[in-house]
Scaffold this active site. Structure first.
Site, mmCIF file in Angstrom:
data_model
loop_
_atom_site.group_PDB
_atom_site.id
_atom_site.type_symbol
_atom_site.label_atom_id
_atom_site.label_comp_id
_atom_site.label_asym_id
_atom_site.label_seq_id
_atom_site.Cartn_x
_atom_site.Cartn_y
_atom_site.Cartn_z
ATOM 1 N N GLY A 49 0.756 -1.117 0.019
ATOM 2 C CA GLY A 49 0.103 -0.218 -0.152
ATOM 3 C C GLY A 49 0.843 1.045 0.133
ATOM 4 O O GLY A 49 1.752 1.228 -0.842
ATOM 5 N N GLU A 50 0.521 2.319 0.634
ATOM 6 C CA GLU A 50 1.496 3.382 1.069
ATOM 7 C C GLU A 50 1.882 3.385 2.280
ATOM 8 O O GLU A 50 1.215 3.659 3.317
ATOM 9 C CB GLU A 50 0.513 4.564 0.493
ATOM 10 C CG GLU A 50 1.215 5.845 0.263
ATOM 11 C CD GLU A 50 2.269 5.391 -0.871
ATOM 12 O OE1 GLU A 50 1.877 4.808 -1.920
ATOM 13 O OE2 GLU A 50 3.480 6.037 -0.764
ATOM 14 N N SER A 51 3.177 3.191 2.489
ATOM 15 C CA SER A 51 3.644 3.267 3.650
ATOM 16 C C SER A 51 3.317 4.329 4.707
ATOM 17 O O SER A 51 3.310 4.249 5.981
ATOM 18 C CB SER A 51 5.183 2.907 3.732
ATOM 19 O OG SER A 51 6.231 3.733 3.054
ATOM 20 N N CYS A 70 6.231 -5.364 0.509
ATOM 21 C CA CYS A 70 6.274 -3.946 -0.096
ATOM 22 C C CYS A 70 6.321 -2.739 0.989
ATOM 23 O O CYS A 70 7.201 -2.376 1.689
ATOM 24 C CB CYS A 70 5.168 -3.814 -1.212
ATOM 25 S SG CYS A 70 5.822 -2.783 -2.424
ATOM 26 N N ARG A 83 12.806 3.365 -1.208
ATOM 27 C CA ARG A 83 11.333 3.625 -1.618
ATOM 28 C C ARG A 83 11.120 3.829 -3.213
ATOM 29 O O ARG A 83 12.097 4.692 -3.778
ATOM 30 C CB ARG A 83 10.511 4.713 -0.955
ATOM 31 C CG ARG A 83 9.881 4.397 0.351
ATOM 32 C CD ARG A 83 9.210 5.504 1.060
ATOM 33 N NE ARG A 83 7.999 5.498 0.851
ATOM 34 C CZ ARG A 83 7.131 6.608 0.694
ATOM 35 N NH1 ARG A 83 7.385 7.559 1.093
ATOM 36 N NH2 ARG A 83 6.014 6.435 0.327
ATOM 37 N N ILE A 89 5.241 -3.474 -7.422
ATOM 38 C CA ILE A 89 4.558 -2.490 -7.893
ATOM 39 C C ILE A 89 5.301 -1.089 -7.000
ATOM 40 O O ILE A 89 4.698 -1.124 -5.855
ATOM 41 C CB ILE A 89 2.929 -2.555 -7.474
ATOM 42 C CG1 ILE A 89 2.543 -3.807 -8.124
ATOM 43 C CG2 ILE A 89 2.063 -1.644 -7.810
ATOM 44 C CD1 ILE A 89 1.395 -4.538 -7.519
ATOM 45 N N ARG A 90 5.619 -0.491 -7.784
ATOM 46 C CA ARG A 90 6.411 0.792 -7.344
ATOM 47 C C ARG A 90 7.056 0.291 -5.901
ATOM 48 O O ARG A 90 6.691 0.940 -4.741
ATOM 49 C CB ARG A 90 5.325 1.964 -6.879
ATOM 50 C CG ARG A 90 4.578 2.419 -7.952
ATOM 51 C CD ARG A 90 4.027 3.699 -7.666
ATOM 52 N NE ARG A 90 3.339 4.050 -6.597
ATOM 53 C CZ ARG A 90 3.806 4.894 -5.703
ATOM 54 N NH1 ARG A 90 4.794 5.620 -6.074
ATOM 55 N NH2 ARG A 90 3.068 5.153 -4.887
ATOM 56 N N HIS A 146 4.859 -8.739 -3.951
ATOM 57 C CA HIS A 146 3.478 -9.228 -3.447
ATOM 58 C C HIS A 146 3.152 -10.528 -3.975
ATOM 59 O O HIS A 146 2.416 -10.520 -4.916
ATOM 60 C CB HIS A 146 2.569 -8.076 -4.220
ATOM 61 C CG HIS A 146 2.441 -6.659 -3.899
ATOM 62 N ND1 HIS A 146 2.282 -6.375 -2.888
ATOM 63 C CD2 HIS A 146 3.604 -5.573 -4.626
ATOM 64 C CE1 HIS A 146 2.250 -4.916 -2.779
ATOM 65 N NE2 HIS A 146 3.145 -4.633 -3.735
ATOM 66 N N GLU A 202 0.776 -11.931 -2.737
ATOM 67 C CA GLU A 202 -0.772 -11.883 -2.608
ATOM 68 C C GLU A 202 -1.406 -11.563 -4.060
ATOM 69 O O GLU A 202 -2.721 -11.579 -4.102
ATOM 70 C CB GLU A 202 -1.217 -10.974 -1.488
ATOM 71 C CG GLU A 202 -1.109 -9.366 -1.791
ATOM 72 C CD GLU A 202 0.243 -8.748 -1.550
ATOM 73 O OE1 GLU A 202 1.183 -9.586 -1.375
ATOM 74 O OE2 GLU A 202 0.534 -7.532 -1.267
#
Ligand code: GLN
Length: 199
Positions: free
Chosen positions: A50-52, A82, A108, A137-138, A173, A175
């Site tokens: 997600g967004e840390s 991630c 990051r 992903i990013r 990921h 998942e």
């Protein structure tokens, strides 16, 4: 397989994907974790992608940052994917750390804009010696590891997964794939830890 309850930190990110993967495994009760009672009820925890920065803010708002850090330091198995890897790292290049429990320096969005998402195949030592599908992903990469952490996967020369005691961090990921190898491995770690404790 003896029963275990595995939590997924559920503020933001790939929560549903992890819950769905866990629900395919026998003996696992998946559980969303947002509060202290929920944290106390799980035998192990996944920190999703997600967004840390967002997840870290919510950990502060829900006053879960310090209790979570303590549970990890006491040995609860934890796996960060991630953004979750970024939360675990002791150092984030150019930024403030968050949980700061794992001997890693991460960068990051290390792959930049042009290849911000891609799929690779590589073995993850100690988890799967046959290559597994790795979705980035990013993603961050691991720029350096301290003495206690061990790199277990590399892609194009960069470290993208590491272990340290009860902690696993992956830049990718699992998942987002149909491959349950890493979820199954983590479940076994949780089972081993739970049933080696005095009940
Ligand atoms: N770029 C995100 C961050 O720095 C991580 C991306 C992800 O979890 N897929 O927090």
């Amino acid at each position: 397989m003896r029963p275990v309850t595995i939590g997924v930190l559920s503020y933001q990110g790939t929560v549903i994907e992890h819950i769905q993967a866990l629900s395919k495994l026998e003996g696992v009760t998946p559980m969303e974790v947002k509060t202290l009672p929920a944290l106390e009820a799980v035998d192990g925890l996944i920190l999703p992608g997600g967004e840390s920065t967002t997840i870290a803010k919510l950990l502060d708002i829900f006053e879960l940052m310090e209790p979570l850090r303590q549970r990890i330091l006491q040995g609860m198995p934890v796996w960060g994917t991630c953004a979750g890897e970024i939360l675990l790292a002791k150092e984030i290049v150019g930024e403030q750390h968050h949980l700061a429990v794992m001997d890693l320096t991460v960068r990051r969005n290390a792959y930049g804009r042009q290849i911000d998402s891609f799929t690779e195949y590589a073995p993850i030592h100690g988890i799967s010696e046959t290559p597994v599908e790795l979705v980035f992903i990013r993603a961050p990469w691991i720029e350096a590891v301290g003495e206690k952490a061990q790199v277990i996967c590399r892609v194009n020369g960069h470290a993208v997964a590491a272990r340290q005691d009860n902690m696993l961090a992956t830049s990718f990921h699992p998942e987002f794939t149909h491959d349950l190898t890493v979820h199954r491995w983590f479940t076994k770690e949780v089972e081993r830890h739970k049933y080696s404790q005095p009940q």
